[in-house]
Write a protein that holds these residues in place. Structure first.
Motif, PDB file in Angstrom:
ATOM      1  N   VAL A  35      -2.354 -17.512 -11.169  1.00  0.00           N
ATOM      2  CA  VAL A  35      -2.784 -16.739 -10.094  1.00  0.00           C
ATOM      3  C   VAL A  35      -2.352 -15.224  -9.975  1.00  0.00           C
ATOM      4  CG1 VAL A  35      -3.158 -16.483  -7.336  1.00  0.00           C
ATOM      5  CG2 VAL A  35      -3.007 -18.669  -8.467  1.00  0.00           C
ATOM      6  N   LEU A  36      -1.180 -14.981 -10.106  1.00  0.00           N
ATOM      7  CA  LEU A  36      -0.794 -13.796 -10.496  1.00  0.00           C
ATOM      8  C   LEU A  36      -0.180 -13.486 -11.775  1.00  0.00           C
ATOM      9  CD1 LEU A  36       1.076 -13.239  -6.947  1.00  0.00           C
ATOM     10  CD2 LEU A  36      -1.085 -12.550  -7.557  1.00  0.00           C
ATOM     11  N   ASN A  37      -0.444 -12.318 -12.568  1.00  0.00           N
ATOM     12  CA  ASN A  37      -0.309 -12.307 -13.926  1.00  0.00           C
ATOM     13  C   ASN A  37       0.419 -10.748 -14.062  1.00  0.00           C
ATOM     14  OD1 ASN A  37      -0.002 -12.664 -16.529  1.00  0.00           O
ATOM     15  ND2 ASN A  37      -2.065 -12.792 -17.055  1.00  0.00           N
ATOM     16  N   GLY A  38       1.819 -10.773 -14.254  1.00  0.00           N
ATOM     17  CA  GLY A  38       2.385  -9.485 -14.381  1.00  0.00           C
ATOM     18  C   GLY A  38       2.019  -8.250 -13.327  1.00  0.00           C
ATOM     19  N   LEU A  39       1.953  -8.771 -12.006  1.00  0.00           N
ATOM     20  CA  LEU A  39       1.550  -7.844 -11.093  1.00  0.00           C
ATOM     21  C   LEU A  39       2.688  -6.652 -10.746  1.00  0.00           C
ATOM     22  CD1 LEU A  39      -0.476  -8.464  -7.932  1.00  0.00           C
ATOM     23  CD2 LEU A  39       1.844  -7.479  -7.557  1.00  0.00           C
ATOM     24  N   ASP A  40       2.374  -5.471 -10.678  1.00  0.00           N
ATOM     25  CA  ASP A  40       3.270  -4.705 -10.182  1.00  0.00           C
ATOM     26  C   ASP A  40       2.834  -3.862  -8.954  1.00  0.00           C
ATOM     27  OD1 ASP A  40       4.787  -4.783 -12.463  1.00  0.00           O
ATOM     28  OD2 ASP A  40       3.849  -3.389 -13.489  1.00  0.00           O
ATOM     29  N   LEU A  41       3.631  -3.522  -8.042  1.00  0.00           N
ATOM     30  CA  LEU A  41       3.359  -3.177  -6.580  1.00  0.00           C
ATOM     31  C   LEU A  41       4.578  -2.522  -6.235  1.00  0.00           C
ATOM     32  CD1 LEU A  41       1.402  -2.948  -4.439  1.00  0.00           C
ATOM     33  CD2 LEU A  41       2.148  -5.040  -3.403  1.00  0.00           C
ATOM     34  N   ASP A  42       4.477  -1.209  -5.421  1.00  0.00           N
ATOM     35  CA  ASP A  42       5.375  -0.762  -4.581  1.00  0.00           C
ATOM     36  C   ASP A  42       4.563  -0.359  -3.267  1.00  0.00           C
ATOM     37  OD1 ASP A  42       7.405  -0.510  -6.607  1.00  0.00           O
ATOM     38  OD2 ASP A  42       6.982   1.283  -7.078  1.00  0.00           O
ATOM     39  N   ILE A  43       5.512  -0.682  -2.365  1.00  0.00           N
ATOM     40  CA  ILE A  43       5.153  -0.403  -0.841  1.00  0.00           C
ATOM     41  C   ILE A  43       6.258   0.656  -0.341  1.00  0.00           C
ATOM     42  CG2 ILE A  43       4.402  -1.161   1.581  1.00  0.00           C
ATOM     43  CD1 ILE A  43       3.636  -3.513   0.205  1.00  0.00           C
ATOM     44  N   ARG A  44       5.784   1.946   0.111  1.00  0.00           N
ATOM     45  CA  ARG A  44       6.574   2.977   0.614  1.00  0.00           C
ATOM     46  C   ARG A  44       6.773   2.647   2.013  1.00  0.00           C
ATOM     47  NH1 ARG A  44       2.894   5.822  -2.573  1.00  0.00           N
ATOM     48  NH2 ARG A  44       1.864   6.678  -0.665  1.00  0.00           N
ATOM     49  N   PRO A  45       8.100   3.240   2.548  1.00  0.00           N
ATOM     50  CA  PRO A  45       8.285   3.194   3.932  1.00  0.00           C
ATOM     51  C   PRO A  45       7.218   3.871   4.656  1.00  0.00           C
ATOM     52  CG  PRO A  45      10.232   3.960   2.701  1.00  0.00           C
ATOM     53  CD  PRO A  45       8.964   3.816   1.789  1.00  0.00           C
ATOM     54  N   GLY A  46       6.891   3.174   5.849  1.00  0.00           N
ATOM     55  CA  GLY A  46       5.887   3.505   6.934  1.00  0.00           C
ATOM     56  C   GLY A  46       4.438   3.400   6.271  1.00  0.00           C
ATOM     57  N   GLN A  47       4.129   2.914   5.248  1.00  0.00           N
ATOM     58  CA  GLN A  47       2.808   2.623   4.735  1.00  0.00           C
ATOM     59  C   GLN A  47       2.058   1.537   5.090  1.00  0.00           C
ATOM     60  OE1 GLN A  47       2.512   2.265   0.254  1.00  0.00           O
ATOM     61  NE2 GLN A  47       1.385   4.255   0.163  1.00  0.00           N
ATOM     62  N   PHE A  48       0.878   2.000   5.475  1.00  0.00           N
ATOM     63  CA  PHE A  48      -0.186   0.815   5.948  1.00  0.00           C
ATOM     64  C   PHE A  48      -1.053   0.408   4.446  1.00  0.00           C
ATOM     65  CE2 PHE A  48      -1.788  -1.087   9.968  1.00  0.00           C
ATOM     66  CZ  PHE A  48      -2.495  -2.460   9.035  1.00  0.00           C
ATOM     67  N   ASP A 210      -7.989 -10.710 -11.223  1.00  0.00           N
ATOM     68  CA  ASP A 210      -7.537 -11.133 -12.507  1.00  0.00           C
ATOM     69  C   ASP A 210      -6.045 -10.979 -12.444  1.00  0.00           C
ATOM     70  OD1 ASP A 210     -10.203 -11.526 -13.354  1.00  0.00           O
ATOM     71  OD2 ASP A 210     -10.169  -9.410 -14.019  1.00  0.00           O
ATOM     72  N   GLY A 211      -5.226 -11.309 -11.446  1.00  0.00           N
ATOM     73  CA  GLY A 211      -3.836 -11.584 -11.427  1.00  0.00           C
ATOM     74  C   GLY A 211      -3.288 -10.316 -11.252  1.00  0.00           C
ATOM     75  N   GLY A 212      -3.843  -9.234 -10.981  1.00  0.00           N
ATOM     76  CA  GLY A 212      -3.097  -7.817 -10.818  1.00  0.00           C
ATOM     77  C   GLY A 212      -3.788  -6.792  -9.870  1.00  0.00           C
ATOM     78  N   ILE A 213      -3.301  -5.940  -9.639  1.00  0.00           N
ATOM     79  CA  ILE A 213      -3.903  -4.665  -8.817  1.00  0.00           C
ATOM     80  C   ILE A 213      -5.001  -4.031  -9.642  1.00  0.00           C
ATOM     81  CG2 ILE A 213      -3.771  -2.730  -7.286  1.00  0.00           C
ATOM     82  CD1 ILE A 213      -2.345  -5.149  -6.226  1.00  0.00           C
ATOM     83  N   ALA A 214      -6.370  -4.356  -9.365  1.00  0.00           N
ATOM     84  CA  ALA A 214      -7.370  -3.759 -10.277  1.00  0.00           C
ATOM     85  C   ALA A 214      -7.756  -2.298  -9.703  1.00  0.00           C
ATOM     86  CB  ALA A 214      -8.682  -4.823 -10.197  1.00  0.00           C
ATOM     87  N   HIS A 215      -7.627  -2.050  -8.467  1.00  0.00           N
ATOM     88  CA  HIS A 215      -7.869  -0.700  -7.901  1.00  0.00           C
ATOM     89  C   HIS A 215      -6.988  -0.455  -6.706  1.00  0.00           C
ATOM     90  CE1 HIS A 215     -10.684   2.562  -6.562  1.00  0.00           C
ATOM     91  NE2 HIS A 215     -10.701   2.021  -5.515  1.00  0.00           N
ATOM     92  N   ASP A 216      -6.618   0.731  -6.588  1.00  0.00           N
ATOM     93  CA  ASP A 216      -5.771   1.389  -5.593  1.00  0.00           C
ATOM     94  C   ASP A 216      -6.391   2.663  -5.150  1.00  0.00           C
ATOM     95  OD1 ASP A 216      -3.470   2.633  -4.346  1.00  0.00           O
ATOM     96  OD2 ASP A 216      -2.236   1.980  -5.959  1.00  0.00           O
ATOM     97  N   GLN A 217      -6.671   2.700  -3.828  1.00  0.00           N
ATOM     98  CA  GLN A 217      -7.489   3.589  -3.255  1.00  0.00           C
ATOM     99  C   GLN A 217      -6.650   4.311  -2.119  1.00  0.00           C
ATOM    100  OE1 GLN A 217     -11.690   3.097  -3.160  1.00  0.00           O
ATOM    101  NE2 GLN A 217     -11.829   3.480  -1.108  1.00  0.00           N
ATOM    102  N   LEU A 218      -6.661   5.449  -1.726  1.00  0.00           N
ATOM    103  CA  LEU A 218      -5.961   5.946  -0.750  1.00  0.00           C
ATOM    104  C   LEU A 218      -7.144   6.182   0.418  1.00  0.00           C
ATOM    105  CD1 LEU A 218      -3.459   8.611  -2.271  1.00  0.00           C
ATOM    106  CD2 LEU A 218      -2.979   6.445  -1.411  1.00  0.00           C
ATOM    107  N   VAL A 219      -6.726   6.269   1.601  1.00  0.00           N
ATOM    108  CA  VAL A 219      -7.494   6.508   2.798  1.00  0.00           C
ATOM    109  C   VAL A 219      -7.018   7.498   3.564  1.00  0.00           C
ATOM    110  CG1 VAL A 219      -8.789   5.448   4.677  1.00  0.00           C
ATOM    111  CG2 VAL A 219      -8.206   3.795   2.736  1.00  0.00           C
ATOM    112  N   GLU A 220      -7.510   8.757   3.372  1.00  0.00           N
ATOM    113  CA  GLU A 220      -7.068  10.009   4.235  1.00  0.00           C
ATOM    114  C   GLU A 220      -7.855  10.441   5.486  1.00  0.00           C
ATOM    115  OE1 GLU A 220      -6.616  12.170   0.777  1.00  0.00           O
ATOM    116  OE2 GLU A 220      -4.700  11.897   0.389  1.00  0.00           O
ATOM    117  N   HIS A 221      -8.867   9.540   5.761  1.00  0.00           N
ATOM    118  CA  HIS A 221      -9.458   9.934   7.169  1.00  0.00           C
ATOM    119  C   HIS A 221      -8.551  10.307   8.256  1.00  0.00           C
ATOM    120  CE1 HIS A 221     -12.964   9.304   4.686  1.00  0.00           C
ATOM    121  NE2 HIS A 221     -12.685   8.172   4.681  1.00  0.00           N
ATOM    122  N   GLU A 222      -8.898  11.147   9.266  1.00  0.00           N
ATOM    123  CA  GLU A 222      -7.832  11.225  10.358  1.00  0.00           C
ATOM    124  C   GLU A 222      -8.434  10.029  11.228  1.00  0.00           C
ATOM    125  OE1 GLU A 222      -8.927  14.742  12.196  1.00  0.00           O
ATOM    126  OE2 GLU A 222      -8.029  15.997  10.799  1.00  0.00           O
TER     127      GLU A 222
END
Length: 246
Positions: A35-48, A210-222
């Motif tokens: 299900v998960l295959n070599g997944l990398d991820l960081d979540i920063r303090p206060g991040q949603f 496919d077991g990993g983060i395929a897309h990483d998108q920031l949302v910067e709307h007010e």
């Protein structure tokens, strides 16, 4: 750590790491299915962070691993010690009053004052002493949020907490979560199937495939966000494309 060996998530106190969650090379399999295959991820303090992906792609599995509810994994997972989880089902104990459900599992004697404070924050100050069975679906989910927040987490894990609610209640609880996040400042990982919900609440949206983060998108709307804004519509279309909807 060798892949597939039983292990638990390593816990770190906030003072020893700058990240509420850090994942490297995470692998998880069920029988012959990875299900998960070599997944990398960081979540920063206060991040949603909102996590999207098709059913069965491993979203809830990742959340359970971060919550230390699934220990049969490979790779390295570091998570802040103070964390809390709210699931799709509120999971309230029917034989305990609402306030006792909120402080269930905390060290020491049940702290009624602490429970009342948390319940008032989610708009349930008038439901402190009732039994869970008399709560509406939205109220039960609010009680679940109070139970998570009373733990003062550095990382709050939300596993589709709005999916069982009717449309109006869902909007109200979504707004509540946004307000609580801004008030408490903890990092949040929200698992959801709803692209619009992800864009309304999160400041970072991930697509798991496919077991990993395929897309990483920031949302910067007010905030508060307008779903009809051109930038919002464009980001929604981009995320739907990554999810295979054109």
């Amino acid at each position: 750590m060798a892949t597939g060996l039983p292990r638990s998530v390593a816990e770190r106190a906030p003072e020893t790491t700058a990240l509420p969650a850090s994942v490297r090379g995470l692998t998880k399999s069920f029988d012959e299915h990875t299900v998960l295959n070599g997944l990398d991820l960081d979540i920063r303090p206060g991040q949603f962070v909102a996590l999207l992906g098709p059913s069965g792609c491993g979203k809830s599995t990742l959340l359970r691993i971060l919550a230390d509810l699934d220990r049969e994994i490979g790779g390295d997972v570091q998570v802040a010690r103070r964390r809390a989880v709210a699931f799709q089902s509120p999971r309230l104990m029917p034989w305990k009053r609402v306030w006792r459900n909120v402080v269930l599992g905390l060290d020491g004697r049940p702290d009624r004052a602490k429970a009342i404070q948390a319940l008032e924050e989610v708009g349930l100050g008038h439901r402190v002493d009732v039994w869970p069975k008399v709560l509406s679906g939205g109220e039960a989910q609010r009680a679940s949020l109070a139970r998570a927040l009373v733990r003062e987490p550095d990382l709050l894990l939300l596993d589709e907490p709005f999916s069982a609610l009717d449309a109006l209640t869902r909007i109200k609880v979504q707004n509540l979560v946004g307000e609580l996040w801004q008030r408490h400042g903890c990092a949040i990982l929200l698992v959801t199937h709803d692209v619009e919900e992800a864009l309304l609440l999160a400041d970072r949206v991930l697509v798991l495939r496919d077991g990993g983060i395929a897309h990483d998108q920031l949302v910067e709307h007010e905030r508060p966000r307008d779903v009809s804004a051109p930038g919002f519509v464009a980001q929604r279309a981009e995320l739907l494309s990554w999810l295979g909807v054109h």
